[in-house]
Structures are given as structure tokens and as C-alpha cells.
Design an enzyme around this catalytic site. Structure first.
Site, PDB file in Angstrom:
ATOM      1  CG  LEU A   1      25.066  38.748   0.793  1.00 35.16           C
ATOM      2  CD1 LEU A   1      24.637  37.378   1.292  1.00 35.16           C
ATOM      3  CD2 LEU A   1      24.091  39.271  -0.240  1.00 35.16           C
ATOM      4  CG  ASP A   2      21.744  44.318   2.900  1.00 36.08           C
ATOM      5  OD1 ASP A   2      21.019  43.957   3.847  1.00 36.08           O
ATOM      6  OD2 ASP A   2      21.382  44.260   1.709  1.00 36.08           O
ATOM      7  CE1 TYR A   3      24.315  42.686  11.668  1.00 33.69           C
ATOM      8  CE2 TYR A   3      22.226  43.821  12.033  1.00 33.69           C
ATOM      9  CZ  TYR A   3      23.286  43.065  12.514  1.00 33.69           C
ATOM     10  OH  TYR A   3      23.306  42.690  13.841  1.00 33.69           O
ATOM     11  CG  ASP A   4      18.412  44.059   7.940  1.00 34.08           C
ATOM     12  OD1 ASP A   4      18.533  43.427   9.006  1.00 34.08           O
ATOM     13  OD2 ASP A   4      18.261  45.296   7.904  1.00 34.08           O
ATOM     14  CB  SER A   5      20.850  40.639   2.324  1.00 34.51           C
ATOM     15  OG  SER A   5      20.101  41.762   1.879  1.00 34.51           O
TER      16      SER A   5
END
Length: 257
Positions: A120-124
Site C-alpha cells: 500500500l502506498d505511504y499515504d494509504s
């Protein structure tokens, strides 16, 4: 050349090696011994591709392949699979040279050689599966098996049902080609925000953010709630749990194991 049944029968007669089939199935989470015995006599269990219906048959799960209703029974004391609820600002990695918070900071060093299946990306935030079962990991992440992922996305702006349907039927063209959602449903909306539930099987980097960003609806918040049959449920942010054998079996079946 003896078949699987005769090999299993020989082990039974010698009463020296292997584990009773019904005991193994019970340990694998298929239910009580009595229920597992019924599954065997009902003809639902195979050993190395051969139907086994006799109770008391002994098997060696390290060298023989056992299947119930066509799904492989996976037994290993060494394998562990986790469901983790990743918070925002946590890197989907086990280590980071920049010193950012990673998945290892959540799970620690309790499990040997454990790694995340996908990212999952850093902000998700939301569901990440982790395992030390290399075969399971390869199958879950392989595009061939098209494992569905479910997300709840909070969008900037008010998206219409028509646009949502178009993302399913037609899709959008991104820099790396056309992409469509498998499903899209509006959960809630205000004059400047829309919450949608989306399902897709693509594992491309930041794919949900890229899809909605390309049509002018940037994603303000993104939470992954399900991967295949495994649900995030009420797992608290920053915590994890060990999947049950039933869940692992369900996930394995989903990816052809």
C-alpha cells in the site's frame, strides 16, 4: 508401481509412520475428528490424486499431497500468515534506510523470514497480508490469479453514478494502458466529497489514486478493506492478527493452491 492409496494403506498396516488422515484434517481446521471421518467416508478426500475413503489411513503431509473437495490441505508449523492494518505514514517495507516507520516496527521480529504480499502506498491505509510461505506469496501477487482487492476511497468532488459505471464498463487510459474497475458503488456524498467502494484485481502501483485522479477526482483517503476472501474487519489500525487455518485455506484455494 503402487498408487497413492496402496502407499497410504501400507503405512496404515505397518502402523509405524505418518499421521491418521482424520487427525491431520482436524488439525488443519476442517472440524472435529468425527466430521473429518465423515468427509473421508463421503469420498471428499484425495491423497496424491487418489480417492481415500478408508478410516485410519495414515499419510505423511511432508511428502504427500492431500486435498479436500479439490483444495489442497496445507500443514506447516513453520508457515504463518498475518493480516495487518497499515496506518498512514507507514512504509510497506521491512526496513527503510531513511528511518521511516515500517511494517517491521509493527510486527517486530517474532516471525522468521516474514514478508508482505503486495504493498500500500505511504499515504494509504488498511489491509496488508504478510507471510513466510513463499509459494503462497508468489500466487497471491501473481497477476494470473487476479485476486480482487476492495477499497473505500474518499474523493474530492461529487462523482455521479454514471461516471462510476463508466469506470467499470469502459475504464480510463493511463500512462501504462487502459484500466477498468471490477465494481464501483457510491456509499455517501456531500456537495464536495464522495465516498466510493471500489473493487479491482490490478496490483499496479497507486492504481486507485491514479484512476480517480485522471478524471479529476483526487483521492483524499484510501483504505483497503479486503484481499480475496480475507477481510480487514474490525482490526485496529497499527495492529495485526494471525489468519486462521480456514482463512489460509480459503486464500490458498483462491490462488490455485
Amino acid at each position: 508401481m503402487p498408487n497413492a492409496y496402496s502407499r497410504a494403506r501400507k503405512a496404515h498396516d505397518n502402523n509405524q509412520e505418518g499421521i491418521r488422515l482424520q487427525k491431520l484434517l482436524a488439525q488443519a481446521g476442517f472440524g472435529s475428528r468425527r466430521k473429518c471421518e465423515q468427509m473421508i467416508t463421503d469420498g471428499r478426500v484425495e491423497v496424491d490424486g487418489e480417492l481415500v475413503t478408508e478410516l485410519g489411513t495414515r499419510v505423511d503431509p511432508t511428502h504427500q499431497q492431500i486435498r479436500v473437495d479439490g483444495s489442497r490441505v496445507r500443514i506447516s508449523n513453520k508457515h504463518i500468515t498475518l493480516a495487518l492494518n497499515k496506518p498512514r505514514k507507514v512504509l510497506s517495507a521491512m526496513d527503510d534506510p531513511k528511518g521511516r516507520y515500517t511494517l517491521r516496527d509493527i510486527v517486530g521480529d517474532k516471525y522468521e523470514r516474514i514478508f508482505h504480499m503486495g504493498r500500500l502506498d505511504y499515504d494509504s491505509e488498511g489491509l496488508i497480508l504478510m507471510t513466510n510461505d513463499g509459494e503462497l506469496s508468489q500466487h497471491v501477487m501473481h497477476p494470473k490469479y487476479e485476486v480482487e482487492k476492495t477499497y473505500i476511497a474518499t474523493l474530492e468532488g461529487r462523482i455521479s453514478g454514471t461516471v462510476c459505471r463508466r469506470l467499470v464498463t469502459t475504464g480510463v487510459q493511463l500512462d501504462d494502458g487502459w484500466i477498468k474497475l471490477d465494481r464501483c458503488a457510491i456509499i455517501d456524498a456531500t456537495h464536495d466529497t464522495t465516498i466510493v467502494k471500489v473493487v479491482l484485481h490490478s496490483g499496479k502501483n497507486r492504481i486507485v489514486r491514479r484512476i480517480f485522479g485522471s478524471i479529476g477526482f483526487p483521492v483524499k483517503r484510501l483504505v483497503r478493506t479486503q484481499i480475496g476472501p480475507i477481510k480487514l474487519g474490525d482490526l485496529k489500525s497499527g495492529s495485526y492478527r494471525v489468519l486462521s487455518q480456514t482463512e489460509v485455506r480459503s486464500l490458498s484455494k483462491e490462488v490455485g493452491l
